[in-house]
Enzyme design. Structure first.
Site, PDB file in Angstrom:
ATOM      1  N   GLY A   1     -11.874  -9.618   0.428  1.00  0.00           N
ATOM      2  CA  GLY A   1     -12.797  -8.872  -0.368  1.00  0.00           C
ATOM      3  C   GLY A   1     -13.798  -7.993   0.897  1.00  0.00           C
ATOM      4  O   GLY A   1     -13.921  -9.018   1.863  1.00  0.00           O
TER       5      GLY A   1
ATOM      6  N   LYS B   1      -5.066 -11.328  11.258  1.00  0.00           N
ATOM      7  CA  LYS B   1      -4.284 -12.140  11.243  1.00  0.00           C
ATOM      8  C   LYS B   1      -2.572 -11.892  12.448  1.00  0.00           C
ATOM      9  O   LYS B   1      -2.449 -12.718  12.385  1.00  0.00           O
ATOM     10  CB  LYS B   1      -4.674 -13.238   9.786  1.00  0.00           C
TER      11      LYS B   1
ATOM     12  N   ILE C   1     -14.265 -18.377   3.658  1.00  0.00           N
ATOM     13  CA  ILE C   1     -14.526 -19.562   3.349  1.00  0.00           C
ATOM     14  C   ILE C   1     -14.424 -19.942   5.124  1.00  0.00           C
ATOM     15  O   ILE C   1     -13.338 -19.927   6.660  1.00  0.00           O
ATOM     16  CB  ILE C   1     -13.412 -20.610   3.139  1.00  0.00           C
TER      17      ILE C   1
ATOM     18  N   LYS D   1      -1.111 -16.321   8.968  1.00  0.00           N
ATOM     19  CA  LYS D   1      -2.301 -17.322   8.625  1.00  0.00           C
ATOM     20  C   LYS D   1      -1.701 -18.591   8.869  1.00  0.00           C
ATOM     21  O   LYS D   1      -3.119 -20.062   9.683  1.00  0.00           O
ATOM     22  CB  LYS D   1      -3.375 -17.908   7.879  1.00  0.00           C
TER      23      LYS D   1
ATOM     24  N   THR E   1     -12.461  -1.843   4.235  1.00  0.00           N
ATOM     25  CA  THR E   1     -13.159  -2.791   3.035  1.00  0.00           C
ATOM     26  C   THR E   1     -14.039  -3.409   4.190  1.00  0.00           C
ATOM     27  O   THR E   1     -14.955  -3.461   3.573  1.00  0.00           O
ATOM     28  CB  THR E   1     -11.510  -3.391   2.464  1.00  0.00           C
ATOM     29  N   VAL E   2     -13.748  -4.137   5.003  1.00  0.00           N
ATOM     30  CA  VAL E   2     -14.107  -4.970   5.607  1.00  0.00           C
ATOM     31  C   VAL E   2     -15.738  -4.413   6.426  1.00  0.00           C
ATOM     32  O   VAL E   2     -16.428  -4.820   6.846  1.00  0.00           O
ATOM     33  CB  VAL E   2     -13.342  -5.776   6.554  1.00  0.00           C
TER      34      VAL E   2
ATOM     35  N   GLY F   1      -6.580  -4.453  -7.488  1.00  0.00           N
ATOM     36  CA  GLY F   1      -6.830  -4.316  -5.833  1.00  0.00           C
ATOM     37  C   GLY F   1      -6.331  -4.874  -5.308  1.00  0.00           C
ATOM     38  O   GLY F   1      -6.620  -4.986  -3.863  1.00  0.00           O
TER      39      GLY F   1
ATOM     40  N   GLU G   1     -12.836 -16.253  13.112  1.00  0.00           N
ATOM     41  CA  GLU G   1     -13.415 -16.884  11.857  1.00  0.00           C
ATOM     42  C   GLU G   1     -11.967 -15.838  10.215  1.00  0.00           C
ATOM     43  O   GLU G   1     -12.057 -16.713   9.683  1.00  0.00           O
ATOM     44  CB  GLU G   1     -14.464 -16.890  11.341  1.00  0.00           C
TER      45      GLU G   1
ATOM     46  N   GLU H   1      -0.973  -5.110  -2.553  1.00  0.00           N
ATOM     47  CA  GLU H   1      -0.472  -3.099  -2.354  1.00  0.00           C
ATOM     48  C   GLU H   1      -0.125  -2.595  -2.560  1.00  0.00           C
ATOM     49  O   GLU H   1       0.612  -3.504  -3.737  1.00  0.00           O
ATOM     50  CB  GLU H   1      -0.187  -2.978  -0.985  1.00  0.00           C
TER      51      GLU H   1
HETATM   52  P1  NAP Z   1      -8.807  -0.797   6.095  1.00  0.00           P
HETATM   53  O1  NAP Z   1      -9.570  -0.828   4.299  1.00  0.00           O
HETATM   54  O2  NAP Z   1      -7.032  -0.428   5.648  1.00  0.00           O
HETATM   55  O3  NAP Z   1      -9.354  -0.982   6.821  1.00  0.00           O
HETATM   56  C1  NAP Z   1      -9.037  -0.251   7.908  1.00  0.00           C
HETATM   57  C2  NAP Z   1      -9.732   1.075   8.877  1.00  0.00           C
HETATM   58  O4  NAP Z   1      -9.541   0.279  10.156  1.00  0.00           O
HETATM   59  C3  NAP Z   1      -9.639   1.688   8.297  1.00  0.00           C
HETATM   60  O5  NAP Z   1     -11.276   2.148   8.248  1.00  0.00           O
HETATM   61  C4  NAP Z   1      -8.592   2.769   8.927  1.00  0.00           C
HETATM   62  O6  NAP Z   1      -9.119   4.587   9.457  1.00  0.00           O
HETATM   63  C5  NAP Z   1      -9.531   2.001  10.210  1.00  0.00           C
HETATM   64  N1  NAP Z   1      -8.058   2.303  10.971  1.00  0.00           N
HETATM   65  C6  NAP Z   1      -6.928   1.948  11.255  1.00  0.00           C
HETATM   66  N2  NAP Z   1      -6.345   1.974  12.760  1.00  0.00           N
HETATM   67  C7  NAP Z   1      -6.385   2.776  13.225  1.00  0.00           C
HETATM   68  C8  NAP Z   1      -6.161   3.503  14.414  1.00  0.00           C
HETATM   69  N3  NAP Z   1      -4.784   3.071  14.585  1.00  0.00           N
HETATM   70  N4  NAP Z   1      -7.471   3.996  14.644  1.00  0.00           N
HETATM   71  C9  NAP Z   1      -8.862   4.124  13.763  1.00  0.00           C
HETATM   72  N5  NAP Z   1      -8.762   3.158  12.719  1.00  0.00           N
HETATM   73  C10 NAP Z   1      -7.605   2.996  12.605  1.00  0.00           C
HETATM   74  O7  NAP Z   1      -8.172  -2.485   6.101  1.00  0.00           O
HETATM   75  P2  NAP Z   1      -9.282  -3.829   5.688  1.00  0.00           P
HETATM   76  O8  NAP Z   1      -8.697  -4.206   4.359  1.00  0.00           O
HETATM   77  O9  NAP Z   1     -11.066  -3.507   6.053  1.00  0.00           O
HETATM   78  O10 NAP Z   1      -8.418  -4.556   6.764  1.00  0.00           O
HETATM   79  C11 NAP Z   1      -9.751  -4.569   8.629  1.00  0.00           C
HETATM   80  C12 NAP Z   1      -8.652  -6.453   9.053  1.00  0.00           C
HETATM   81  O11 NAP Z   1      -9.991  -7.025   8.177  1.00  0.00           O
HETATM   82  C13 NAP Z   1      -7.234  -6.406   8.962  1.00  0.00           C
HETATM   83  O12 NAP Z   1      -6.975  -6.952  10.196  1.00  0.00           O
HETATM   84  C14 NAP Z   1      -6.511  -7.212   7.543  1.00  0.00           C
HETATM   85  O13 NAP Z   1      -6.593  -8.260   8.086  1.00  0.00           O
HETATM   86  C15 NAP Z   1      -8.318  -7.829   8.090  1.00  0.00           C
HETATM   87  N6  NAP Z   1      -9.269  -8.837   7.019  1.00  0.00           N
HETATM   88  C16 NAP Z   1      -9.286  -8.264   5.841  1.00  0.00           C
HETATM   89  C17 NAP Z   1      -9.617  -9.629   4.141  1.00  0.00           C
HETATM   90  C18 NAP Z   1      -9.597  -7.855   3.133  1.00  0.00           C
HETATM   91  O14 NAP Z   1     -10.327  -9.115   1.870  1.00  0.00           O
HETATM   92  N7  NAP Z   1      -9.706  -6.999   3.274  1.00  0.00           N
HETATM   93  C19 NAP Z   1      -9.380  -9.878   3.752  1.00  0.00           C
HETATM   94  C20 NAP Z   1      -9.203 -11.060   5.170  1.00  0.00           C
HETATM   95  C21 NAP Z   1      -8.953 -10.078   6.478  1.00  0.00           C
HETATM   96  P3  NAP Z   1      -9.423   5.029   8.262  1.00  0.00           P
HETATM   97  O15 NAP Z   1     -10.664   5.567   7.793  1.00  0.00           O
HETATM   98  O16 NAP Z   1      -8.629   6.545   8.868  1.00  0.00           O
HETATM   99  O17 NAP Z   1      -7.804   5.099   7.413  1.00  0.00           O
HETATM  100  N1  HSE Z   2      -3.890  -9.810   0.851  1.00  0.00           N
HETATM  101  C1  HSE Z   2      -4.918 -10.570   1.287  1.00  0.00           C
HETATM  102  C2  HSE Z   2      -4.573 -11.959   0.536  1.00  0.00           C
HETATM  103  C3  HSE Z   2      -6.072 -11.129   1.753  1.00  0.00           C
HETATM  104  O1  HSE Z   2      -4.447 -12.137  -1.235  1.00  0.00           O
HETATM  105  O2  HSE Z   2      -5.530 -13.176   0.506  1.00  0.00           O
HETATM  106  C4  HSE Z   2      -6.196 -10.960   3.049  1.00  0.00           C
HETATM  107  O3  HSE Z   2      -6.070 -11.712   3.993  1.00  0.00           O
END
Ligand code: NAP
Ligand code: HSE
Length: 429
Positions: free
Chosen positions: A301, A104, A135, A204, A14-15, A186, A128, A189
């Site tokens: 997001g 985090k 934010i 956090k 996603t990110v 979405g 950040e 989870e």
């Molecule tokens: P995500 O959609 O689950 O994507 C994770 C990516 O990392 C996927 O491409 C996955 O590969 C890859 N991955 C995971 N484990 C792996 C491994 N062992 N080896 C190689 N690749 C691996 O996660 P996300 O939502 O983007 O979040 C990423 C980070 O940002 C997390 O630390 C999360 O806490 C943080 N974050 C997310 C959000 C949010 O809104 N999503 C907000 C703030 C912070 P595959 O494609 O093969 O599954």
């Molecule tokens: N699952 C978190 C939330 C997003 O609902 O705020 C990433 O920290």
């Protein structure tokens, strides 16, 4: 212009996808701001044959993380989870690479090890996006307030639970319906535990408190209660008393020490945090000289979170192109970390009791016996023989509140203590 700054992106979900898109589409502006071209060296994924978003050039994908890290100046970790993220970040830091992460959970669990590796190598470690997504919050707390004394942080730092509680308040949904709706949209989870039990907010809170109080606050130091026991009746009682229920991350520094906790709490309708709706985040910071500050925006997001990651990439790339280094961890403070029992709080208690002479007096006596002062009492008939009581207290130590609640179980005429909710903030304070 200087040599290109090479960026390794670990994870393309996603990110990660949105960071690749922004790095590509904003490359001219980013280069001008950094003072050097910024190039993506590669994007690490588990399986390079899996179809990706059109924004991600297939030629950048690699399944060789170590080679990618070695080839880059900046490593951007967007995989999430503890391993292999920890190992890959350490690998990058010992090689002197700057690291940007949004993870985090990893920072809360292994922050000290990562900070020490960054310091030993003189490398930047920026995060950040790890707290409250888009934010700008880590930088203000870590840098802008570095000359002040932060006394309290009250934050809505989990969008999923804020969305659920808002739906329960605004549309009268039951907990299970609100959760299902959050999953369909979405936000939550399939396994919502990390959000609804407060674990995401606790990570956090540990990061924010460590930055604000200049000492290491471990995840185990954070008292954590989630929202899974909150009922439609709790929400209704909160509305009647002029409050909303919010899942708050609270970090406080008092003369006795520092206390960090996550729990659902009543917030007065006049308080700015009460008006944070839907999946938005907001963090209220109180500092001795600055006074009250409020940070508000999207806490999650792909694109909003990528904005925060991009800010970090530009910052560390500027250091690589122009020299210098960002702020190091400061962990010199040694305030006692207080357990929840030593904190003070006001509470609102809902009790089902027999509606006959002497019951209210006996209940009041249980509060008095533990030194807990009652501020207001509201009573409504529940049925022909019992009444619903809503009692709000003045501030008292949590241990005295707990002892009072235990004593109430033995009071003749008390049917059930239906809920005990802390009151975190009233109007604009
Ligand atoms: P995500 O959609 O689950 O994507 C994770 C990516 O990392 C996927 O491409 C996955 O590969 C890859 N991955 C995971 N484990 C792996 C491994 N062992 N080896 C190689 N690749 C691996 O996660 P996300 O939502 O983007 O979040 C990423 C980070 O940002 C997390 O630390 C999360 O806490 C943080 N974050 C997310 C959000 C949010 O809104 N999503 C907000 C703030 C912070 P595959 O494609 O093969 O599954
Ligand atoms: N699952 C978190 C939330 C997003 O609902 O705020 C990433 O920290």
């Amino acid at each position: 212009m200087s040599e290109p700054v090479k960026i390794a992106i670990l994870g393309c979900g996603t990110v990660g996808t949105q960071v690749v898109r922004l790095l590509t589409s904003n490359s001219a502006d980013v280069a001008a701001r950094v003072g050097a071209p910024v190039e993506i060296a590669g994007v690490y994924v588990r399986d390079t044959s899996v179809p990706r978003d059109a924004a991600v050039p297939v030629g950048l994908l690699t399944s060789d993380a170590i080679a990618l890290v070695e080839s880059a100046d900046v490593v951007v970790e967007l995989m999430g989870g503890l391993e292999p993220a920890r190992e890959l970040i350490l690998n990058a830091l010992v090689r002197g690479k700057a690291v940007v992460t949004a993870n985090k959970a990893l920072l809360a669990a292994h922050g000290p090890e990562l900070y020490e590796a960054a310091d030993a190598a003189g490398a930047d470690l920026y995060f950040e996006a790890a707290v409250a997504g888009a934010i700008p919050l880590v930088r203000p707390v870590r840098e802008s307030l570095a000359g002040d004394h932060v006394t309290r942080i009250l934050g809505i730092v989990n969008g999923t639970t804020n969305y659920m509680l808002d739906e329960m308040t605004t549309n009268g949904l039951d907990y299970d319906v609100a959760l299902k709706q959050a999953q369909d949209l979405g936000y939550a989870e399939a396994d919502p535990t990390a959000d609804v039990e407060g674990h995401d907010a606790a990570a956090k809170a540990a990061i924010l408190a460590s930055l604000a109080f200049h000492q290491r606050i471990a995840l185990e130091d954070v008292h954590c209660e989630g929202i899974s026991s909150i009922t439609a009746q709790d929400v209704h009682a909160a509305t009647v008393s002029g409050h909303v229920i919010k899942l708050l991350a609270i970090a406080e520094r008092t003369a006795d020490g520092v206390a960090v906790r996550v729990h659902p709490a009543l917030v007065g309708l006049e308080h700015p945090l009460a008006n944070v709706r839907g999946a938005f985040n907001a963090v209220f910071v109180e500092a001795e000289a600055a006074g009250e500050l409020m940070f508000y925006g999207q806490g999650a997001g792909g694109t909003p979170t990528a904005s925060a990651v991009m800010g970090d990439i530009v910052s560390v790339a500027r250091h690589i192109a122009g020299g210098g280094r960002g702020p190091r961890e400061t962990n010199y403070a040694t305030d006692e970390v207080l357990g929840i029992e030593s904190t003070t709080t006001r509470v609102q208690v809902r009790i089902l009791a027999a509606d006959r002479p002497g019951v209210l007096a006996a209940i009041a006596q249980a509060f008095a016996a533990h030194g807990v002062s009652i501020e207001t009492v509201r009573q409504q008939p529940a049925d022909a023989t019992s009444a619903g009581l809503v009692i709000s207290t003045h501030s008292a130590q949590q241990s005295a509140i707990d002892a009072t609640m235990a004593a109430l179980q033995g009071v003749d005429g008390v049917g059930e203590v239906l809920s005990v909710l802390r009151i975190a903030a009233e109007g604009k304070e």
